[in-house]
Write an enzyme that holds these catalytic residues in place. Sequence first.
Site, PDB file in Angstrom:
ATOM      1  N   TYR A 288      10.659  -5.984   8.628  1.00  0.00           N
ATOM      2  CA  TYR A 288       9.623  -6.557   7.764  1.00  0.00           C
ATOM      3  C   TYR A 288       8.660  -7.508   8.476  1.00  0.00           C
ATOM      4  O   TYR A 288       7.765  -8.059   7.855  1.00  0.00           O
ATOM      5  CB  TYR A 288      10.287  -7.300   6.591  1.00  0.00           C
ATOM      6  CG  TYR A 288      11.188  -6.413   5.766  1.00  0.00           C
ATOM      7  CD1 TYR A 288      10.666  -5.342   5.061  1.00  0.00           C
ATOM      8  CD2 TYR A 288      12.550  -6.629   5.714  1.00  0.00           C
ATOM      9  CE1 TYR A 288      11.490  -4.511   4.306  1.00  0.00           C
ATOM     10  CE2 TYR A 288      13.392  -5.812   4.963  1.00  0.00           C
ATOM     11  CZ  TYR A 288      12.857  -4.752   4.270  1.00  0.00           C
ATOM     12  OH  TYR A 288      13.662  -3.935   3.532  1.00  0.00           O
TER      13      TYR A 288
ATOM     14  N   ASP B  60       7.692   1.590 -17.042  1.00  0.00           N
ATOM     15  CA  ASP B  60       7.151   1.615 -18.410  1.00  0.00           C
ATOM     16  C   ASP B  60       6.094   0.524 -18.598  1.00  0.00           C
ATOM     17  O   ASP B  60       5.061   0.744 -19.229  1.00  0.00           O
ATOM     18  CB  ASP B  60       8.280   1.423 -19.430  1.00  0.00           C
ATOM     19  CG  ASP B  60       9.162   2.656 -19.562  1.00  0.00           C
ATOM     20  OD1 ASP B  60       8.730   3.743 -19.136  1.00  0.00           O
ATOM     21  OD2 ASP B  60      10.282   2.524 -20.091  1.00  0.00           O
TER      22      ASP B  60
ATOM     23  N   HIS C 168       4.401  -1.111   0.111  1.00  0.00           N
ATOM     24  CA  HIS C 168       5.619  -1.464   0.840  1.00  0.00           C
ATOM     25  C   HIS C 168       5.238  -1.837   2.262  1.00  0.00           C
ATOM     26  O   HIS C 168       4.393  -1.166   2.879  1.00  0.00           O
ATOM     27  CB  HIS C 168       6.598  -0.288   0.870  1.00  0.00           C
ATOM     28  CG  HIS C 168       7.021   0.152  -0.487  1.00  0.00           C
ATOM     29  ND1 HIS C 168       7.990  -0.496  -1.206  1.00  0.00           N
ATOM     30  CD2 HIS C 168       6.565   1.149  -1.279  1.00  0.00           C
ATOM     31  CE1 HIS C 168       8.135   0.087  -2.380  1.00  0.00           C
ATOM     32  NE2 HIS C 168       7.272   1.089  -2.456  1.00  0.00           N
TER      33      HIS C 168
ATOM     34  N   SER D 115       7.310  -1.780   4.894  1.00  0.00           N
ATOM     35  CA  SER D 115       7.903  -0.784   5.784  1.00  0.00           C
ATOM     36  C   SER D 115       7.541   0.623   5.313  1.00  0.00           C
ATOM     37  O   SER D 115       7.078   0.812   4.174  1.00  0.00           O
ATOM     38  CB  SER D 115       9.427  -0.955   5.791  1.00  0.00           C
ATOM     39  OG  SER D 115       9.944  -0.762   4.485  1.00  0.00           O
TER      40      SER D 115
HETATM   41  O1  CA2 Z   1       8.968  -2.514   2.804  1.00  0.00           O
HETATM   42  C1  CA2 Z   1       8.900  -3.088   1.717  1.00  0.00           C
HETATM   43  O2  CA2 Z   1       7.981  -3.836   1.411  1.00  0.00           O
HETATM   44  C2  CA2 Z   1      10.042  -2.905   0.708  1.00  0.00           C
HETATM   45  O3  CA2 Z   1       9.493  -2.857  -0.612  1.00  0.00           O
HETATM   46  C3  CA2 Z   1      10.987  -4.078   0.840  1.00  0.00           C
HETATM   47  C4  CA2 Z   1      12.245  -3.946   0.011  1.00  0.00           C
HETATM   48  C5  CA2 Z   1      12.937  -2.614   0.213  1.00  0.00           C
HETATM   49  O4  CA2 Z   1      13.969  -2.469  -0.749  1.00  0.00           O
HETATM   50  C6  CA2 Z   1      11.971  -1.469   0.085  1.00  0.00           C
HETATM   51  O5  CA2 Z   1      12.667  -0.309   0.470  1.00  0.00           O
HETATM   52  C7  CA2 Z   1      10.759  -1.610   0.966  1.00  0.00           C
HETATM   53  C8  CA2 Z   1      13.275  -5.015   0.340  1.00  0.00           C
HETATM   54  C9  CA2 Z   1      12.741  -6.387   0.399  1.00  0.00           C
HETATM   55  C10 CA2 Z   1      13.771  -7.230   1.050  1.00  0.00           C
HETATM   56  O6  CA2 Z   1      13.127  -8.361   1.554  1.00  0.00           O
HETATM   57  C11 CA2 Z   1      13.677  -8.962   2.618  1.00  0.00           C
HETATM   58  C12 CA2 Z   1      12.968 -10.005   3.130  1.00  0.00           C
HETATM   59  C13 CA2 Z   1      13.441 -10.645   4.227  1.00  0.00           C
HETATM   60  C14 CA2 Z   1      14.623 -10.256   4.808  1.00  0.00           C
HETATM   61  C15 CA2 Z   1      15.333  -9.222   4.282  1.00  0.00           C
HETATM   62  C16 CA2 Z   1      14.858  -8.559   3.173  1.00  0.00           C
END
Ligand code: CA2
Length: 150
Positions: free
Chosen positions: A24, A88, A101, A103
């Site tokens: 991220y 919804d 997103h 990633s």
């Molecule tokens: O890539 C993205 O922006 C996501 O939406 C991030 C989500 C993940 O479930 C999606 O697949 C893709 C997860 C966010 C978790 O955020 C964190 C932030 C810092 C460290 C670890 C996780």
Amino acid sequence: MTARVMILNGPNLNLLGVREPKIYGSTSLAAIEANCRAEAEKLGASLCFRQSNHEGQLIDWIHEARETSDAIIINPAGYSFTSVALLDALKMFDGPVIELHISNIHSRDAIYHHSKISAVAGAVICGLGVHGYVVALQAVVHMLGSVSKS
Ligand code: CA2
């Protein structure tokens, strides 16, 4: 007309920059918000930028956006893959919705491949890192047809 954009961030994104920088990046959510505010000013758009770890709160903000915002950019994070309720709520919003997103969810584990939210999104941006937020803002202002000529 000033484009009024609401950017919503889902669960755990408050920890950006603190954990998992390989996936991220090392930019905090506060720094992303600052970048978005600078870009919104250039575009002549007004910005509401929020994060919650709670599904109901995100839904309440989407309902609020029906009255206050012309477009929604949403990074639903983990709720992308589970939340029919968020889907919804977004269906009841009349303006453009961009799903974002950081990633590339398609190059990750299979549990991240199918976002329920994409069904209601006019566009999906993923894999551009935190720069995706600025790209989404530019795109949504363009979609609203209100790019500042200055
Ligand atoms: O890539 C993205 O922006 C996501 O939406 C991030 C989500 C993940 O479930 C999606 O697949 C893709 C997860 C966010 C978790 O955020 C964190 C932030 C810092 C460290 C670890 C996780």
